[in-house]
Enzyme design. Structure first.
Site, PDB file in Angstrom:
ATOM      1  N   CYS A 162      -3.088  -3.442  -0.948  1.00  0.00           N
ATOM      2  CA  CYS A 162      -1.633  -3.541  -1.037  1.00  0.00           C
ATOM      3  C   CYS A 162      -0.942  -2.310  -0.438  1.00  0.00           C
ATOM      4  O   CYS A 162       0.265  -2.183  -0.491  1.00  0.00           O
ATOM      5  CB  CYS A 162      -1.181  -3.741  -2.484  1.00  0.00           C
ATOM      6  N   GLU A 182      -6.938   4.155  -5.645  1.00  0.00           N
ATOM      7  CA  GLU A 182      -6.094   5.074  -4.870  1.00  0.00           C
ATOM      8  C   GLU A 182      -6.672   6.478  -4.840  1.00  0.00           C
ATOM      9  O   GLU A 182      -6.250   7.315  -4.061  1.00  0.00           O
ATOM     10  CB  GLU A 182      -4.704   5.160  -5.510  1.00  0.00           C
TER      11      GLU A 182
HETATM   12  C1  PEP Z   1      -0.583   2.808  -2.293  1.00  0.00           C
HETATM   13  O1  PEP Z   1      -0.722   3.956  -2.728  1.00  0.00           O
HETATM   14  O2  PEP Z   1      -1.184   2.362  -1.300  1.00  0.00           O
HETATM   15  C2  PEP Z   1       0.356   1.884  -2.965  1.00  0.00           C
HETATM   16  C3  PEP Z   1       0.434   0.613  -2.615  1.00  0.00           C
HETATM   17  O3  PEP Z   1       1.157   2.406  -3.930  1.00  0.00           O
HETATM   18  P1  PEP Z   1       2.451   3.265  -3.607  1.00  0.00           P
HETATM   19  O4  PEP Z   1       2.674   3.216  -2.113  1.00  0.00           O
HETATM   20  O5  PEP Z   1       3.595   2.708  -4.362  1.00  0.00           O
HETATM   21  O6  PEP Z   1       2.046   4.639  -4.071  1.00  0.00           O
HETATM   22 MG    MG Z   2       0.078   4.463  -4.672  1.00  0.00          MG
END
Ligand code: PEP
Ligand code: MG
Length: 592
Positions: free
Chosen positions: A517, A446
């Site tokens: 994801c 990320e």
């Molecule tokens: C993302 O950052 O792409 C992720 C799946 O986590 P979240 O959206 O919960 O930060």
């Molecule tokens: Mg995230």
């Protein structure tokens, strides 16, 4: 008068209904309908709460010490006067009679009506009385919470027929509140604040109901009870539409329902491309109960269980190891042997533990919450909390295939600490006689640093999952919850495409599993691009699985891969992808 409000499309489809304006601070007030034969009892409940507050204030005033400032008595008199005003309880009771709202909801609906009247007053003194009204409502709401409910289970409007669908309009909704709407009476959402991948938007999407965020002023322009159309595809809201426009949207609504029904038939079709590549379509879930929707949608596993939602709405108390264990076990059992990837708690940034909205967070004195003590950083700063979570996750592995996923990793030292902690936790569980099986360890990509140093990270982990929502935020320096820079939040940016592509390549090269994801995985506009990059595992909201599966079934990965260099080298990858990937797409439609 008919008018339009423009915002950011976050959840597809069309919703048509009446606006329910809710102040951000009152989104957590209970919203349910009371049965027709309970209306009088509900009004009585409201009046009893009002009387209790009258009593409380009258006593307070009578017992004011002689030297108390004169203004205090005057203030209490104003509050008492408001409580006796017909526009207050009379107006609230009318919502119960006309709409079957529960007392708390009726009271906050009436507050919205009266607050607007106060806002429009010329006289400064009278305008400022709005704050008194809010305080009075707060007291009555508290009295209602303390008093017993009417003892009747909430009913749905369908139970007594004739109710119009309701659409929620609020300046902002905290993710912690949004999660409570999962089984709510609302059929759509409109907020002033927020971006496409803010967590409030993500939860709206997981509920599979049309939503538009970042409208900036919808909650000011739309009136209680206005007829509203939410066009969740275009990101527009049409207020008080003409009959012709209404008819047009009703038609589109029917069309999209038909389309959904058509796609739902793909549920049991394996996701295999035209050239025979098997694609895993996993689900993103927020609560164990979402596992059911994941299975129903044809998910072949859970690719992201956002465990932080178990930690919210608890007034500062964290869930115990046993409570977490039961929740993880429930998710694992719901998936009937398919893998469940549990992400350790990711709080911070736009996902505070308590019900703060993004707007409130912006006024908090945290310098930059998105770059602060969030996700794994918070977990490592709270080792006993983290160990508890790890123990709960390992214990759930005795009931099915569990994978452990760590958010926001940026340093090798973090991975080493996690490995050390998982070793200790396994030892503790063995000593305590708890059963567990092997749990694969994965990290989320990320932060650009993690993507760039991926070959090093891959030496320590079993798999990676690309969180494109945050990867875009941190690579482009765009706050994902800020509607003011939402136009710059661009998944097609060449730097983003490079990072995703390299992460997929490196992982495959190392023989490790890789999935996406983030929200890109569930957006059919990116399915071919990700397949071209070599992605074989996608994780998304269950409701998005059928549309993505349809794209997979029509895809030829070899032809897609052949045109990928042209997309990656383009000045404008989106335009080139639209052309090249469309040409390289496989054969005809599979679903008829
Ligand atoms: C993302 O950052 O792409 C992720 C799946 O986590 P979240 O959206 O919960 O930060
Ligand atoms: Mg995230």
């Amino acid at each position: 008068m008919s008018f339009q409000v423009f915002g950011i499309a976050v959840s597809r489809g069309v919703a048509i209904g009446r606006a329910v304006l809710v102040a951000s601070s009152r989104v957590d007030v209970a919203h349910y309908f009371v049965a027709p034969d309970q209306i009088q009892a509900e009004i009585d409940r409201l009046l009893r709460a009002r009387d209790a507050v009258v009593q409380e204030l009258a006593t307070l005033r009578d017992e004011l010490p002689g030297d108390a400032p004169h203004e205090l008595a005057a203030l209490l008199d104003v509050h008492l006067m408001l409580l006796h005003d017909e526009a207050f309880t009379g107006g609230a009771s009318q919502w119960i009679v006309d709409r079957h709202y529960n007392a708390e909801w009726a009271l906050s609906a009436q507050l919205e009506v009266l607050a607007r009247q106060f806002d429009e007053m010329e006289d400064d003194y009278l305008r400022e009385r709005k704050a008194d009204l809010e305080q009075v409502v707060e007291r009555v709401l508290r009295a209602l919470t303390h008093a017993q409910g009417n003892g009747q289970p909430p009913v749905s409007p369908r139970d007594f027929g004739g109710e119009d669908p309701l659409l929620l309009v609020a300046a902002d909704i905290a993710p912690a509140d949004m999660i409570q709407f999962k089984r709510s009476v609302f059929r759509g959402f409109i907020t002033d604040i927020g971006g496409k991948t803010s967590h409030t938007a993500i939860v709206a999407r997981s509920m599979d109901i049309p939503a538009v965020v970042g409208t900036r002023e919808a909650s000011r322009l739309i009136m209680q009870d206005d007829w509203v159309i939410i066009d969740g595809d275009a990101g527009t809201v049409i207020v008080n539409p003409s009959p012709i426009v209404l008819e047009e949207y009703r038609f589109r609504q029917r069309q999209s329902e038909l389309e959904r029904a058509r796609l739902a038939r793909l549920r049991h079709t394996p996701a295999v491309t035209l050239d025979g590549e098997h694609i895993e379509l996993h689900a993103n879930i927020e609560m164990p109960a979402d596992g059911e929707a994941a299975v129903a949608a044809g998910a072949t596993g859970v690719g992201l269980f956002r465990s932080e939602f178990l930690f919210m709405n608890r007034d500062g108390e964290l869930p115990s190891e046993d409570e977490q264990f039961l929740a993880y076990k429930a998710a694992v059992e719901a998936m009937k042997g398919m893998p469940v990837t549990i992400r350790t708690v990711d709080v911070g940034a736009d996902k505070p533990l308590d019900r703060l909205t993004v707007n409130e967070l912006r006024h908090e004195h945290v310098l930059n919450p998105a770059m602060g003590l969030r996700a794994i950083r918070w977990s490592l700063a709270e080792p006993s909390m983290f160990r508890q979570q790890l123990r709960a996750i390992y214990r759930a592995s005795a009931f099915g295939k569990v994978r452990l996923l760590i958010p926001m990793v940026a340093h090798l030292s973090e991975v080493r600490q996690i490995l050390e902690m998982t070793r200790k936790v396994q030892q503790q569980l063995t000593d305590a006689g708890h059963a567990f099986t092997r749990v694969e360890l994965g990290v989320m990509i990320e932060i650009p640093a993690a993507a760039i140093m991926l070959p090093l990270l891959l030496r320590y982990v079993d798999f990676v999952s690309i969180g494109t929502n945050d990867l875009i935020q941190y690579t482009l320096a765009i706050d994902r919850a800020d509607e003011a820079v939402a136009h710059l939040y661009d998944p097609w940016h060449p730097a983003i495409l490079q990072l995703i592509h390299q992460s997929i390549l490196q992982s495959r090269l190392a023989g490790k599993g890789v999935s996406v994801c983030g929200e890109m995985a569930g957006d059919p506009d990116f399915t071919e691009l990700l397949l071209a990059m070599g992605l074989r595992n996608f994780s998304m909201h269950p409701s998005q699985i059928p549309a993505v599966k349809q794209r997979v079934l029509r895809a030829d990965t070899q032809r897609l891969a052949a045109v990928l260099p042209r997309v990656l080298e383009a000045d404008d990858p989106q335009t080139v992808a639209d052309r090249e990937l469309a040409i390289a797409r496989g054969g005809a439609a599979i679903v008829h």
